[in-house]
Write a protein that holds these residues in place. Structure first.
Motif, PDB file in Angstrom:
ATOM      1  N   SER A  10      45.076  34.082  30.285  1.00 32.05           N
ATOM      2  CA  SER A  10      43.911  34.925  30.015  1.00 32.05           C
ATOM      3  C   SER A  10      44.316  36.247  29.354  1.00 32.05           C
ATOM      4  O   SER A  10      45.067  37.037  29.933  1.00 32.05           O
ATOM      5  CB  SER A  10      43.184  35.204  31.342  1.00 32.05           C
ATOM      6  OG  SER A  10      42.687  36.524  31.380  1.00 32.05           O
ATOM      7  N   PRO A  11      43.816  36.529  28.147  1.00 32.92           N
ATOM      8  CA  PRO A  11      44.132  37.797  27.485  1.00 32.92           C
ATOM      9  C   PRO A  11      43.661  39.015  28.284  1.00 32.92           C
ATOM     10  O   PRO A  11      44.267  40.079  28.202  1.00 32.92           O
ATOM     11  CB  PRO A  11      43.388  37.704  26.149  1.00 32.92           C
ATOM     12  CG  PRO A  11      43.257  36.231  25.899  1.00 32.92           C
ATOM     13  CD  PRO A  11      43.049  35.626  27.257  1.00 32.92           C
ATOM     14  N   ASN A  12      42.599  38.866  29.060  1.00 31.67           N
ATOM     15  CA  ASN A  12      42.145  40.003  29.877  1.00 31.67           C
ATOM     16  C   ASN A  12      43.094  40.257  31.033  1.00 31.67           C
ATOM     17  O   ASN A  12      43.346  41.399  31.407  1.00 31.67           O
ATOM     18  CB  ASN A  12      40.718  39.769  30.351  1.00 31.67           C
ATOM     19  CG  ASN A  12      39.725  39.997  29.228  1.00 31.67           C
ATOM     20  OD1 ASN A  12      39.714  41.073  28.637  1.00 31.67           O
ATOM     21  ND2 ASN A  12      38.944  38.994  28.906  1.00 31.67           N
ATOM     22  N   LYS A  15      46.207  42.203  29.545  1.00 27.73           N
ATOM     23  CA  LYS A  15      46.058  43.652  29.374  1.00 27.73           C
ATOM     24  C   LYS A  15      46.499  44.399  30.625  1.00 27.73           C
ATOM     25  O   LYS A  15      47.250  45.363  30.566  1.00 27.73           O
ATOM     26  CB  LYS A  15      44.579  44.025  29.213  1.00 27.73           C
ATOM     27  CG  LYS A  15      43.892  43.633  27.991  1.00 27.73           C
ATOM     28  CD  LYS A  15      42.409  44.019  28.208  1.00 27.73           C
ATOM     29  CE  LYS A  15      41.568  43.577  27.069  1.00 27.73           C
ATOM     30  NZ  LYS A  15      40.135  43.700  27.347  1.00 27.73           N
ATOM     31  N   LEU A  34      41.942  28.983  36.413  1.00 27.95           N
ATOM     32  CA  LEU A  34      40.608  28.830  35.807  1.00 27.95           C
ATOM     33  C   LEU A  34      40.358  27.374  35.411  1.00 27.95           C
ATOM     34  O   LEU A  34      39.212  26.918  35.389  1.00 27.95           O
ATOM     35  CB  LEU A  34      40.462  29.728  34.577  1.00 27.95           C
ATOM     36  CG  LEU A  34      40.642  31.244  34.762  1.00 27.95           C
ATOM     37  CD1 LEU A  34      40.366  31.979  33.461  1.00 27.95           C
ATOM     38  CD2 LEU A  34      39.746  31.795  35.871  1.00 27.95           C
ATOM     39  N   GLN A  39      37.923  30.262  39.973  1.00 26.17           N
ATOM     40  CA  GLN A  39      37.152  31.508  39.873  1.00 26.17           C
ATOM     41  C   GLN A  39      35.762  31.367  40.476  1.00 26.17           C
ATOM     42  O   GLN A  39      35.045  32.344  40.624  1.00 26.17           O
ATOM     43  CB  GLN A  39      37.065  31.972  38.399  1.00 26.17           C
ATOM     44  CG  GLN A  39      36.180  31.143  37.482  1.00 26.17           C
ATOM     45  CD  GLN A  39      36.866  29.904  36.933  1.00 26.17           C
ATOM     46  OE1 GLN A  39      37.722  29.310  37.576  1.00 26.17           O
ATOM     47  NE2 GLN A  39      36.465  29.483  35.741  1.00 26.17           N
ATOM     48  N   ARG A  40      35.392  30.126  40.823  1.00 31.55           N
ATOM     49  CA  ARG A  40      34.046  29.882  41.386  1.00 31.55           C
ATOM     50  C   ARG A  40      34.079  29.634  42.897  1.00 31.55           C
ATOM     51  O   ARG A  40      33.055  29.331  43.486  1.00 31.55           O
ATOM     52  CB  ARG A  40      33.394  28.660  40.715  1.00 31.55           C
ATOM     53  CG  ARG A  40      33.259  28.791  39.237  1.00 31.55           C
ATOM     54  CD  ARG A  40      31.860  29.264  38.819  1.00 31.55           C
ATOM     55  NE  ARG A  40      31.927  29.836  37.485  1.00 31.55           N
ATOM     56  CZ  ARG A  40      31.438  31.019  37.130  1.00 31.55           C
ATOM     57  NH1 ARG A  40      30.799  31.762  37.995  1.00 31.55           N
ATOM     58  NH2 ARG A  40      31.568  31.459  35.914  1.00 31.55           N
ATOM     59  N   GLY A  51      32.822  36.137  38.750  1.00 39.61           N
ATOM     60  CA  GLY A  51      33.653  34.930  38.638  1.00 39.61           C
ATOM     61  C   GLY A  51      34.668  34.980  37.512  1.00 39.61           C
ATOM     62  O   GLY A  51      34.852  33.990  36.802  1.00 39.61           O
ATOM     63  N   ARG A  52      35.318  36.129  37.339  1.00 40.56           N
ATOM     64  CA  ARG A  52      36.294  36.251  36.246  1.00 40.56           C
ATOM     65  C   ARG A  52      37.556  36.953  36.717  1.00 40.56           C
ATOM     66  O   ARG A  52      37.516  37.746  37.671  1.00 40.56           O
ATOM     67  CB  ARG A  52      35.715  37.059  35.075  1.00 40.56           C
ATOM     68  CG  ARG A  52      34.486  36.432  34.459  1.00 40.56           C
ATOM     69  CD  ARG A  52      34.066  37.161  33.193  1.00 40.56           C
ATOM     70  NE  ARG A  52      32.898  36.499  32.634  1.00 40.56           N
ATOM     71  CZ  ARG A  52      31.652  36.944  32.774  1.00 40.56           C
ATOM     72  NH1 ARG A  52      31.406  38.066  33.421  1.00 40.56           N
ATOM     73  NH2 ARG A  52      30.660  36.263  32.265  1.00 40.56           N
ATOM     74  N   VAL A  53      38.665  36.680  36.006  1.00 41.12           N
ATOM     75  CA  VAL A  53      39.890  37.435  36.212  1.00 41.12           C
ATOM     76  C   VAL A  53      40.047  38.428  35.056  1.00 41.12           C
ATOM     77  O   VAL A  53      39.501  38.189  33.979  1.00 41.12           O
ATOM     78  CB  VAL A  53      41.128  36.496  36.268  1.00 41.12           C
ATOM     79  CG1 VAL A  53      41.119  35.655  37.522  1.00 41.12           C
ATOM     80  CG2 VAL A  53      41.252  35.633  35.012  1.00 41.12           C
ATOM     81  N   PRO A  54      40.791  39.512  35.273  1.00 41.77           N
ATOM     82  CA  PRO A  54      41.558  39.860  36.465  1.00 41.77           C
ATOM     83  C   PRO A  54      40.718  40.618  37.505  1.00 41.77           C
ATOM     84  O   PRO A  54      39.671  41.164  37.180  1.00 41.77           O
ATOM     85  CB  PRO A  54      42.635  40.796  35.894  1.00 41.77           C
ATOM     86  CG  PRO A  54      41.928  41.511  34.768  1.00 41.77           C
ATOM     87  CD  PRO A  54      41.011  40.482  34.165  1.00 41.77           C
ATOM     88  N   GLU A  65      37.020  43.958  36.050  1.00 47.33           N
ATOM     89  CA  GLU A  65      36.976  44.461  34.669  1.00 47.33           C
ATOM     90  C   GLU A  65      38.359  45.028  34.313  1.00 47.33           C
ATOM     91  O   GLU A  65      38.815  46.052  34.851  1.00 47.33           O
ATOM     92  CB  GLU A  65      35.878  45.500  34.424  1.00 47.33           C
ATOM     93  CG  GLU A  65      34.483  44.877  34.339  1.00 47.33           C
ATOM     94  CD  GLU A  65      34.285  43.953  33.132  1.00 47.33           C
ATOM     95  OE1 GLU A  65      34.821  44.222  32.041  1.00 47.33           O
ATOM     96  OE2 GLU A  65      33.589  42.927  33.290  1.00 47.33           O
ATOM     97  N   LEU A 100      36.113  46.055  23.474  1.00 48.64           N
ATOM     98  CA  LEU A 100      35.221  45.263  24.337  1.00 48.64           C
ATOM     99  C   LEU A 100      33.947  44.845  23.603  1.00 48.64           C
ATOM    100  O   LEU A 100      33.479  43.723  23.755  1.00 48.64           O
ATOM    101  CB  LEU A 100      34.833  46.074  25.581  1.00 48.64           C
ATOM    102  CG  LEU A 100      35.898  46.244  26.648  1.00 48.64           C
ATOM    103  CD1 LEU A 100      35.409  47.208  27.723  1.00 48.64           C
ATOM    104  CD2 LEU A 100      36.262  44.900  27.275  1.00 48.64           C
TER     105      LEU A 100
END
Ligand SMILES: N[C@@H](CCC(=O)N[C@@H](CS)C(=O)NCC(=O)O)C(=O)O
Length: 205
Positions: A10-12, A15, A34, A39-40, A51-54, A65, A100
């Motif tokens: 995951s690119p997020n 970061k 994922l 995540q769910r 429901g998202r990383v990180p 976020e 973003l």
């Protein structure tokens, strides 16, 4: 120790993880796969209802976020990624906001069509690729023009802004981003790729 819920491709995730590595902040890494839909799960959704990383978990403080996580991590020690000056911070946030809202939106459709879709067994649709490329060029030209005059995005030194904007280039090669006309983006990204923190978070290694 702070926990980072993460997924290496995951690119997020990248970061936030790269900032921690660059600043030598120890993290207890918790994989959220994922591809398995982790995540769910109710446990994870209790930490991040989107429901998202990180996600960062520091004692009783839970933060989701990636940009907020980057700023929080970099606020823990004095460092040049997130200098104390209000103007420098605003300048960093300008680029993080652009990433973003606009840069990610310019990169994501090409990444999906040329990279994700084939992995899911589909084929890139030339019409969609053409539209996606137009969107990419509009924002890439802005970035390239800026980088023609600067080695880094803010104050000619590496900051959080560079990690944010670089994250969308993680899959630039396999997603065939049309970067040929943007030598300054390429040269800047090579500088980012030279950083141990970027190398250690490279999902393509
Ligand atoms: N705006 C969020 C985006 C996070 C995000 O989209 N994460 C992706 C991975 S790069 C994710 O967890 N996707 C899982 C899903 O959508 O089910 C951030 O900056 O942290």
């Amino acid at each position: 120790m702070m926990k980072l819920y993460y997924f290496p491709p995951s690119p997020n995730t990248r970061k936030a993880h790269a900032v921690a590595i660059h600043l030598d902040l120890p993290l207890d890494l918790r994989l959220v796969d994922l591809q398995q839909g982790e995540q769910r799960t109710p446990e994870f959704m209790a930490l991040n209802p989107t429901g998202r990383v990180p996600v960062l978990h520091d004692d009783d403080f839970v933060l989701w976020e990636a940009t907020a996580i980057m700023q929080y991590l970099a606020s823990r020690t004095a460092n040049s990624l997130w200098p104390e000056s209000a103007q420098v911070r605003a300048d960093i946030m300008r680029w993080q906001s652009w990433q973003l809202a606009h840069w990610h939106a310019a990169c994501q459709p090409l990444q999906y069509e040329n990279f994700v879709k084939p992995m899911l067994g589909g084929e890139p649709d030339p019409q969609v690729v053409k539209k996606a490329a137009e969107r990419f060029h509009a924002e890439a030209a802005v970035l390239n023009n800026y980088l023609a005059e600067h080695d880094f995005l803010v104050g000619n030194a590496l900051t959080l802004a560079d990690f944010s904007v670089a994250s969308d280039l993680t899959y630039a090669e396999p997603a065939r981003f049309p970067l040929a006309d943007y030598p300054h983006i390429q040269a800047w990204y090579r500088r980012i790729e030279g950083l141990p923190a970027w190398q250690q978070t490279n999902p393509r290694e």
